[in-house]
Structure formats: structure tokens, C-alpha cells
Design an enzyme around this catalytic site. Structure first.
Site, PDB file in Angstrom:
ATOM      1  CE  LYS A 142      -3.238  -2.021   3.340  1.00 44.29           C
ATOM      2  NZ  LYS A 142      -3.816  -1.795   4.679  1.00 44.29           N
ATOM      3  N   GLY A 143       2.089   1.138   0.437  1.00 42.46           N
ATOM      4  CA  GLY A 143       2.908   2.294   0.762  1.00 42.46           C
ATOM      5  C   GLY A 143       3.050   3.345  -0.318  1.00 42.46           C
ATOM      6  CD  GLU A 156       8.119  -0.768  -3.142  1.00 39.34           C
ATOM      7  OE1 GLU A 156       7.440   0.010  -2.446  1.00 39.34           O
ATOM      8  OE2 GLU A 156       8.234  -1.972  -2.877  1.00 39.34           O
ATOM      9  CG  ASP A 157       6.478   2.765   0.270  1.00 33.62           C
ATOM     10  OD1 ASP A 157       6.731   1.766  -0.433  1.00 33.62           O
ATOM     11  OD2 ASP A 157       6.089   2.665   1.433  1.00 33.62           O
ATOM     12  CG  ASP A 217      14.091  -1.622   5.087  1.00 37.00           C
ATOM     13  OD1 ASP A 217      15.205  -2.059   5.393  1.00 37.00           O
ATOM     14  OD2 ASP A 217      13.294  -1.197   5.935  1.00 37.00           O
ATOM     15  CE  LYS A 272      14.821   2.567   6.826  1.00 38.39           C
ATOM     16  NZ  LYS A 272      13.988   1.785   7.805  1.00 38.39           N
ATOM     17  CG  PHE A 310      10.168   1.820  11.454  1.00 35.77           C
ATOM     18  CD1 PHE A 310      10.481   0.522  11.075  1.00 35.77           C
ATOM     19  CD2 PHE A 310       8.920   2.327  11.130  1.00 35.77           C
ATOM     20  CE1 PHE A 310       9.560  -0.255  10.393  1.00 35.77           C
ATOM     21  CE2 PHE A 310       7.996   1.555  10.457  1.00 35.77           C
ATOM     22  CZ  PHE A 310       8.308   0.257  10.092  1.00 35.77           C
ATOM     23  CB  VAL A 311      10.956   6.559   7.571  1.00 30.12           C
ATOM     24  CG1 VAL A 311      12.272   7.191   7.975  1.00 30.12           C
ATOM     25  CG2 VAL A 311      11.186   5.500   6.501  1.00 30.12           C
ATOM     26  CG  ASP A 369       2.600   0.495   7.461  1.00 26.94           C
ATOM     27  OD1 ASP A 369       3.525   0.302   6.634  1.00 26.94           O
ATOM     28  OD2 ASP A 369       2.128  -0.427   8.143  1.00 26.94           O
ATOM     29  NE  ARG A 422      -0.707   1.803   5.213  1.00 29.55           N
ATOM     30  CZ  ARG A 422       0.283   1.005   4.831  1.00 29.55           C
ATOM     31  NH1 ARG A 422       1.286   1.470   4.143  1.00 29.55           N
ATOM     32  NH2 ARG A 422       0.260  -0.277   5.152  1.00 29.55           N
TER      33      ARG A 422
HETATM   34  C1  PRP Z   1       7.230  -1.869   2.476  1.00 25.75           C
HETATM   35  C2  PRP Z   1       7.539  -0.997   1.276  1.00 25.75           C
HETATM   36  C3  PRP Z   1       8.257  -1.929   0.359  1.00 25.75           C
HETATM   37  C4  PRP Z   1       8.918  -2.902   1.304  1.00 25.75           C
HETATM   38  C5  PRP Z   1      10.360  -2.547   1.434  1.00 25.75           C
HETATM   39  O1  PRP Z   1       6.024  -2.503   2.244  1.00 25.75           O
HETATM   40  O2  PRP Z   1       6.390  -0.459   0.698  1.00 25.75           O
HETATM   41  O3  PRP Z   1       7.362  -2.611  -0.499  1.00 25.75           O
HETATM   42  O4  PRP Z   1       8.289  -2.782   2.566  1.00 25.75           O
HETATM   43  O5  PRP Z   1      11.011  -3.412   2.323  1.00 25.75           O
HETATM   44  P1  PRP Z   1      12.127  -4.430   1.881  1.00 25.75           P
HETATM   45  O6  PRP Z   1      13.065  -3.709   0.940  1.00 25.75           O
HETATM   46  O7  PRP Z   1      12.796  -4.774   3.194  1.00 25.75           O
HETATM   47  O8  PRP Z   1      11.499  -5.622   1.260  1.00 25.75           O
HETATM   48  P2  PRP Z   1       5.244  -3.303   3.371  1.00 25.75           P
HETATM   49  O9  PRP Z   1       5.565  -4.758   3.205  1.00 25.75           O
HETATM   50  O10 PRP Z   1       5.498  -2.687   4.710  1.00 25.75           O
HETATM   51  O11 PRP Z   1       3.730  -3.105   2.952  1.00 25.75           O
HETATM   52  P3  PRP Z   1       2.911  -1.755   2.750  1.00 25.75           P
HETATM   53  O12 PRP Z   1       3.455  -1.094   1.502  1.00 25.75           O
HETATM   54  O13 PRP Z   1       1.521  -2.215   2.590  1.00 25.75           O
HETATM   55  O14 PRP Z   1       3.122  -0.894   3.966  1.00 25.75           O
END
Ligand code: PRP
Length: 177
Positions: free
Chosen positions: A43-44, A99-100, A103, A131, A152-153, A159, A165
Site C-alpha cells: 500500500k505504501g 515504490e515508497d 529497505d 535505506k 523506522f520511517v 506505515d 500513512r
Molecule cells: C514496504 C515498502 C516496500 C517494502 C520494502 O512494504 O512499501 O514494499 O516494505 O522493504 P524491503 O526492501 O525490506 O522488502 P510493506 O511490506 O510494509 O507493505 P505496505 O506497503 O503495505 O506498507
């Protein structure tokens, strides 16, 4: 959940707006004649994608995909799967994934492999934040807004356990203790 965590602004909505404008200009230059397919990772990415696309005044299409999420809590399980797939074919299309945050890189690496198998004409990644200190798999980010520290952002779509969010700024959560 107990008390609310303390938030500090990392990136203001003005800084984000300026970065989104820059990204839109770069994307416009590369894609204006390509009728690209932009795939938002839910969703991010929803807020970033909406703001970005408002600035892209050329023909494009929009899709969304949802991957398995962190679930409750802060850490990724490391196991990624598609929980809501694409509704349109991407074969032969110029695809830009939105992507948001990148990580560990596990989610986007999985997604890039998944999409590459569907034989798009091209496949690139636009991420608002990166990150790199947490990376487990190398990832090429073709269009990047900000590099963020190992905190943690939240906010602007990001979120913490589904909270925050809605914030217009990107904030970091103060570690306890
Ligand atoms: C977050 C973000 C990326 C992913 C990055 O999504 O939107 O898709 O984590 O993390 P990574 O590089 O360690 O894989 P999340 O799974 O939290 O779902 P969301 O977008 O619904 O919040």
C-alpha cells in the site's frame, strides 16, 4: 498497543513535493513517448504515486500490485509473495515500478524477477526513499527521491503497523530507551 511512539520530521511535505517534481521531470523526459505502464506497489506507494502521476502530463497507464507485507510489527518476514496481482498484461510494455521505500531489497528484488518473467519491453524502478544501510540484496534504483538513515520511517504512505500513512511529512520514530 501501548503508548504512541514519538515522531520527528525527517522530510517535510515541501521537500517531498520538490523531490516528486524532480522525479516527474526525469520520468517525463524518458517516457513521454512510450505510453508506459506504472505499477504501484501497495500500500505504501499510494500517496507518492498519486502525486507523481498528477505531474506526468502524457499518456500512461496505471496498475497496482500488492506483495505480502511485514505484517504486524516492524520486521519483514523475508518471505515475499504476490497477494494481489496485475489485471493487465505487461508483455512488450515499458514498465516503471513505483515504490515508497527500498529497505532490505527483498520485496523489490522479488517483484523485479516476477515482472521480468512476463517479458516487458523495459523495466525500471522509481523509489521515493532508499535505506541502503539495511540492504540484503543489491537493487538498482533508476529514479530515487531520498536516501534515508537507518531509522523506522512513517508518513506519506509509509506505515508503522498500519499507522501514520496519512502524515504529509516523512517522520522517523524515536527509538525507545
Ligand atoms: C514496504 C515498502 C516496500 C517494502 C520494502 O512494504 O512499501 O514494499 O516494505 O522493504 P524491503 O526492501 O525490506 O522488502 P510493506 O511490506 O510494509 O507493505 P505496505 O506497503 O503495505 O506498507
Amino acid at each position: 498497543m501501548g503508548s504512541q511512539p514519538k515522531l520527528h520530521i525527517l522530510l517535510t511535505s515541501e521537500q517531498i513535493e520538490a523531490a516528486v517534481k524532480k522525479l516527474a521531470a526525469a520520468i517525463r523526459k524518458d517516457y513521454q513517448d512510450k505510453h508506459p505502464l506504472l505499477i504501484g506497489v501497495l500500500k505504501g506507494s499510494f500517496m507518492f504515486m498519486a502525486d507523481l502521476i498528477r505531474l506526468l502530463d502524457f499518456p500512461l497507464e496505471v496498475e497496482f500490485i500488492r506483495l505480502s507485507s511485514y505484517g504486524r510489527g516492524r520486521e519483514s518476514s523475508g518471505k515475499i509473495k504476490v497477494v494481489q496481482g496485475l489485471r493487465s498484461p505487461i508483455k512488450g510494455r515499458d514498465v516503471l515500478v513505483i515504490e515508497d521505500i527500498v529497505d532490505t531489497g527483498l520485496s523489490i528484488s522479488f517483484l523485479i524477477d516476477y515482472l521480468q518473467k512476463k517479458k516487458p519491453a523495459s523495466l525500471k524502478l522509481c523509489a521515493l526513499t532508499d535505506k541502503p544501510s539495511r540492504r540484503q540484496i543489491p537493487v538498482t534504483i533508476d529514479y530515487l527521491g531520498f536516501t534515508v538513515p537507518n531509522k523506522f520511517v512513517v508518513g506519506y504512505g509509509l506505515d508503522w503497523d498500519e499507522k501514520f500513512r496519512y502524515l504529509p511529512d516523512i517522520c522517523f520514530i524515536e527509538e525507545e530507551g
